[in-house]
Design an enzyme around this catalytic site. Sequence first.
Site, PDB file in Angstrom:
ATOM      1  N   SER A  46       3.199  -2.221  10.356  1.00 15.82           N
ATOM      2  CA  SER A  46       4.634  -2.277  10.668  1.00 15.82           C
ATOM      3  C   SER A  46       5.307  -3.592  10.293  1.00 15.82           C
ATOM      4  O   SER A  46       6.215  -4.052  10.985  1.00 15.82           O
ATOM      5  CB  SER A  46       4.880  -1.932  12.145  1.00 15.82           C
ATOM      6  OG  SER A  46       4.486  -0.596  12.412  1.00 15.82           O
ATOM      7  N   GLU A  58      -7.023   4.648   7.608  1.00 12.11           N
ATOM      8  CA  GLU A  58      -6.779   6.063   7.279  1.00 12.11           C
ATOM      9  C   GLU A  58      -7.971   6.657   6.530  1.00 12.11           C
ATOM     10  O   GLU A  58      -8.261   7.849   6.657  1.00 12.11           O
ATOM     11  CB  GLU A  58      -5.469   6.184   6.481  1.00 12.11           C
ATOM     12  CG  GLU A  58      -4.267   5.970   7.400  1.00 12.11           C
ATOM     13  CD  GLU A  58      -3.049   5.352   6.738  1.00 12.11           C
ATOM     14  OE1 GLU A  58      -2.958   5.357   5.500  1.00 12.11           O
ATOM     15  OE2 GLU A  58      -2.184   4.849   7.484  1.00 12.11           O
ATOM     16  N   GLY A 109       2.312   2.137  10.781  1.00 11.21           N
ATOM     17  CA  GLY A 109       3.316   3.198  10.693  1.00 11.21           C
ATOM     18  C   GLY A 109       3.983   3.534  12.008  1.00 11.21           C
ATOM     19  O   GLY A 109       4.715   4.520  12.097  1.00 11.21           O
ATOM     20  N   ASN A 163       0.864  -1.183   0.000  1.00  3.54           N
ATOM     21  CA  ASN A 163       0.000   0.000   0.000  1.00  3.54           C
ATOM     22  C   ASN A 163       0.902   1.236   0.000  1.00  3.54           C
ATOM     23  O   ASN A 163       1.482   1.567   1.028  1.00  3.54           O
ATOM     24  CB  ASN A 163      -0.885  -0.055   1.256  1.00  3.54           C
ATOM     25  CG  ASN A 163      -1.749   1.181   1.420  1.00  3.54           C
ATOM     26  OD1 ASN A 163      -1.828   2.021   0.516  1.00  3.54           O
ATOM     27  ND2 ASN A 163      -2.402   1.302   2.564  1.00  3.54           N
ATOM     28  N   GLU A 199      -5.521  -5.042  10.327  1.00  2.42           N
ATOM     29  CA  GLU A 199      -4.530  -4.001  10.582  1.00  2.42           C
ATOM     30  C   GLU A 199      -4.884  -3.250  11.857  1.00  2.42           C
ATOM     31  O   GLU A 199      -5.718  -2.329  11.833  1.00  2.42           O
ATOM     32  CB  GLU A 199      -4.497  -2.999   9.422  1.00  2.42           C
ATOM     33  CG  GLU A 199      -4.108  -3.595   8.089  1.00  2.42           C
ATOM     34  CD  GLU A 199      -3.477  -2.564   7.171  1.00  2.42           C
ATOM     35  OE1 GLU A 199      -2.359  -2.799   6.722  1.00  2.42           O
ATOM     36  OE2 GLU A 199      -4.098  -1.516   6.931  1.00  2.42           O
TER      37      GLU A 199
HETATM   38  P1  PGA Z   1       2.708   0.236   7.630  1.00  2.00           P
HETATM   39  O1  PGA Z   1       1.272   0.436   6.981  1.00  2.00           O
HETATM   40  O2  PGA Z   1       3.293  -1.039   7.056  1.00  2.00           O
HETATM   41  O3  PGA Z   1       3.494   1.456   7.233  1.00  2.00           O
HETATM   42  O4  PGA Z   1       2.529   0.129   9.105  1.00  2.00           O
HETATM   43  C1  PGA Z   1       0.413  -0.653   6.738  1.00  2.00           C
HETATM   44  C2  PGA Z   1      -0.876  -0.171   6.122  1.00  2.00           C
HETATM   45  O5  PGA Z   1      -1.403   0.866   6.546  1.00  2.00           O
HETATM   46  O6  PGA Z   1      -1.421  -0.803   5.192  1.00  2.00           O
END
Ligand code: PGA
Length: 249
Positions: A209, A97, A171, A6, A165
């Site tokens: 992450s 998000e 993140g 993503n 998630e």
């Molecule tokens: P991340 O994001 O790997 O940066 O934690 C995952 C996502 O939001 O799909």
Amino acid sequence: MLIAGNWKMNGLAGEAAALARQLGDAVSGEPASSAAPMVVFPPALHIGLIAPLLAESGIGLGGQDCHAEESGAHTGDIAAEMLADLGCDWVLVGHSERRTDHGETDSAIRAKAEAGIRAGLRVMLCVGETLDQRQVGAAETVVAEQLLQSLPAKMDASGLAIAYEPVWAIGSGLVPSMEEIADMHQLIRKTLGQHGKGLEKTPILYGGSVKPSNAAAILGLEGVDGALVGGASLKAEDFLAIRAAASVS
Ligand code: PGA
């Protein structure tokens, strides 16, 4: 196993094209082996640029969101049909998000998932609890509720993937314990079974992450069928290392 990247709102056109080329080069000439399939979700504006670059690669392509309607007066929005028209195979719906930045509700997400199916796309539906919800012991209830409220009534496993998630793991560098991930995947599997026939085989990915250093442990867990990778998918080397971990686990 499915390894999904993503890209979120990252990369100008040149950078997006370079990343797509690196991934395409890495898989070209690869024997049709057991290597895990990949799919990338670039910013929508770059999809038309990237589709021809990945066309021969076998790497899937998806949009990060779509509108529920096929067309109409919805300024700034993108129809699932437009994604399919440009060569997408997938659409991501319900990312946390989108839920936070755009106030998307479970019923709005269900309408988007239905639009994805209508357009012939496979739907990757994201679910996950916040840290507060986990701390008060509500993680499983929240995730089961999100799933039951946002899954279209008519859905089959070949057109669907779930991405678990945890919002607090996205993140942040934080990852739930391996036991917490395995337990949640089991709960999701059970909830899919309750939702309707034919969803038992739906792939359930973990996201939040994921990086080369933790990918083997996460992907080796019972019930984890792949990863949805954000930050680490922006570097071809890291994304490919995560995929390599999937192939051996
Ligand atoms: P991340 O994001 O790997 O940066 O934690 C995952 C996502 O939001 O799909």
